[in-house]
Design a protein around this motif. Structure first.
Motif, mmCIF file in Angstrom:
data_model
loop_
_atom_site.group_PDB
_atom_site.id
_atom_site.type_symbol
_atom_site.label_atom_id
_atom_site.label_comp_id
_atom_site.label_asym_id
_atom_site.label_seq_id
_atom_site.Cartn_x
_atom_site.Cartn_y
_atom_site.Cartn_z
ATOM 1 N N ASN A 69 3.004 -2.076 -19.469
ATOM 2 C CA ASN A 69 2.843 -1.514 -17.955
ATOM 3 C C ASN A 69 2.760 -2.894 -17.211
ATOM 4 O OD1 ASN A 69 2.733 0.921 -19.227
ATOM 5 N ND2 ASN A 69 0.529 1.218 -18.749
ATOM 6 N N SER A 70 3.745 -3.256 -16.421
ATOM 7 C CA SER A 70 3.863 -4.312 -15.250
ATOM 8 C C SER A 70 3.786 -3.457 -14.064
ATOM 9 C CB SER A 70 5.037 -4.958 -15.619
ATOM 10 O OG SER A 70 6.106 -4.234 -15.536
ATOM 11 N N PRO A 71 2.869 -4.239 -13.300
ATOM 12 C CA PRO A 71 3.051 -3.379 -11.971
ATOM 13 C C PRO A 71 4.573 -3.690 -10.960
ATOM 14 C CG PRO A 71 2.095 -5.834 -12.129
ATOM 15 C CD PRO A 71 2.369 -5.447 -13.432
ATOM 16 N N SER A 72 4.493 -2.555 -10.269
ATOM 17 C CA SER A 72 5.702 -2.497 -9.594
ATOM 18 C C SER A 72 5.656 -3.386 -8.351
ATOM 19 C CB SER A 72 5.806 -0.947 -8.666
ATOM 20 O OG SER A 72 4.698 -0.787 -7.993
ATOM 21 N N LEU A 82 -4.446 -0.039 3.960
ATOM 22 C CA LEU A 82 -3.712 -0.490 2.827
ATOM 23 C C LEU A 82 -4.240 0.069 1.590
ATOM 24 C CD1 LEU A 82 -1.297 -2.547 1.702
ATOM 25 C CD2 LEU A 82 -2.878 -3.976 1.517
ATOM 26 N N TRP A 83 -5.474 0.127 1.336
ATOM 27 C CA TRP A 83 -6.204 0.512 0.191
ATOM 28 C C TRP A 83 -6.433 1.959 0.200
ATOM 29 C CZ3 TRP A 83 -4.997 -2.357 -3.789
ATOM 30 C CH2 TRP A 83 -4.938 -3.754 -3.463
ATOM 31 N N GLU A 117 -4.727 -12.125 0.410
ATOM 32 C CA GLU A 117 -4.644 -12.906 1.653
ATOM 33 C C GLU A 117 -5.793 -12.599 2.635
ATOM 34 O OE1 GLU A 117 -0.705 -12.087 3.100
ATOM 35 O OE2 GLU A 117 0.228 -13.578 1.891
ATOM 36 N N GLN A 118 -5.869 -11.235 2.792
ATOM 37 C CA GLN A 118 -6.714 -10.481 3.678
ATOM 38 C C GLN A 118 -8.222 -11.098 3.335
ATOM 39 O OE1 GLN A 118 -6.526 -6.433 4.384
ATOM 40 N NE2 GLN A 118 -7.800 -6.667 6.416
ATOM 41 N N THR A 119 -8.680 -11.029 2.088
ATOM 42 C CA THR A 119 -10.005 -11.322 1.532
ATOM 43 C C THR A 119 -10.208 -12.821 1.658
ATOM 44 O OG1 THR A 119 -9.070 -11.242 -0.471
ATOM 45 C CG2 THR A 119 -10.413 -9.416 0.176
ATOM 46 N N ALA A 146 2.913 -6.191 -3.871
ATOM 47 C CA ALA A 146 2.720 -6.698 -2.544
ATOM 48 C C ALA A 146 1.420 -6.273 -2.000
ATOM 49 C CB ALA A 146 3.994 -5.662 -1.717
ATOM 50 N N GLN A 147 0.802 -4.973 -2.292
ATOM 51 C CA GLN A 147 -0.710 -4.551 -1.823
ATOM 52 C C GLN A 147 -1.501 -5.661 -2.484
ATOM 53 O OE1 GLN A 147 -1.094 -0.720 -3.415
ATOM 54 N NE2 GLN A 147 -0.189 0.435 -1.868
#
Length: 108
Positions: free
Chosen positions: A69-72, A103-104, A84-86, A77-78
Motif C-alpha cells: 500500500n503506497s500513499p496516494s 486539513l486533518w 511544513e505547518q508543524t 500532499a496532506q
C-alpha cells in the motif's frame, strides 16, 4: 598411595558392577527391531513437496511486497502540508493548533 586412597580402591574393587555376559545376537535383534528406512522415491517426493511449498511461500511474499500500500498523491500532499505547518509552528507561534486544522479534520 595414602591409606585413604587404598581404602577407596579396595571398596571400589569389592563393589564394582559385574558386566552381563556377551550376547552375540543382540546387535542383530536391535537392528531388526528398527523401522525400515524410507525408499529413495519417498525421499525425492518429500524433497519435491518441500521445494514446491517454499516456492509458493516465496511467490506469496514477493507479491505482497510488490503490491504494498503506497500513499496516494492526496495523502502525500496532506503529509507535506502537515510537516511544513508543524515545522513552522515549532519555530514561530501559530494562530491555530495544527491538530485542529481543517486539513486533518476532512475525511478522505
Amino acid at each position: 598411595m595414602s591409606d585413604r586412597d587404598r581404602t577407596l580402591v579396595e571398596f571400589l574393587k569389592q563393589h564394582r558392577a559385574i558386566a552381563p555376559p556377551e550376547n552375540p545376537t543382540l546387535e542383530d535383534r536391535i537392528v531388526a527391531s528398527l523401522p525400515p528406512r524410507p525408499s529413495r522415491r519417498w525421499r525425492r517426493r518429500s524433497i519435491a513437496s518441500v521445494a514446491v511449498a517454499a516456492s509458493i511461500a516465496i511467490a506469496w511474499v514477493g507479491s505482497r511486497s510488490v503490491t504494498s500500500n503506497s500513499p496516494s498523491d492526496e495523502e502525500l500532499a496532506q503529509l507535506e502540508a502537515f510537516v511544513e505547518q508543524t515545522w513552522y509552528c515549532s519555530v514561530e507561534r501559530c494562530e491555530e493548533d495544527v491538530w485542529d486544522a481543517e486539513l486533518w479534520n476532512s475525511n478522505p
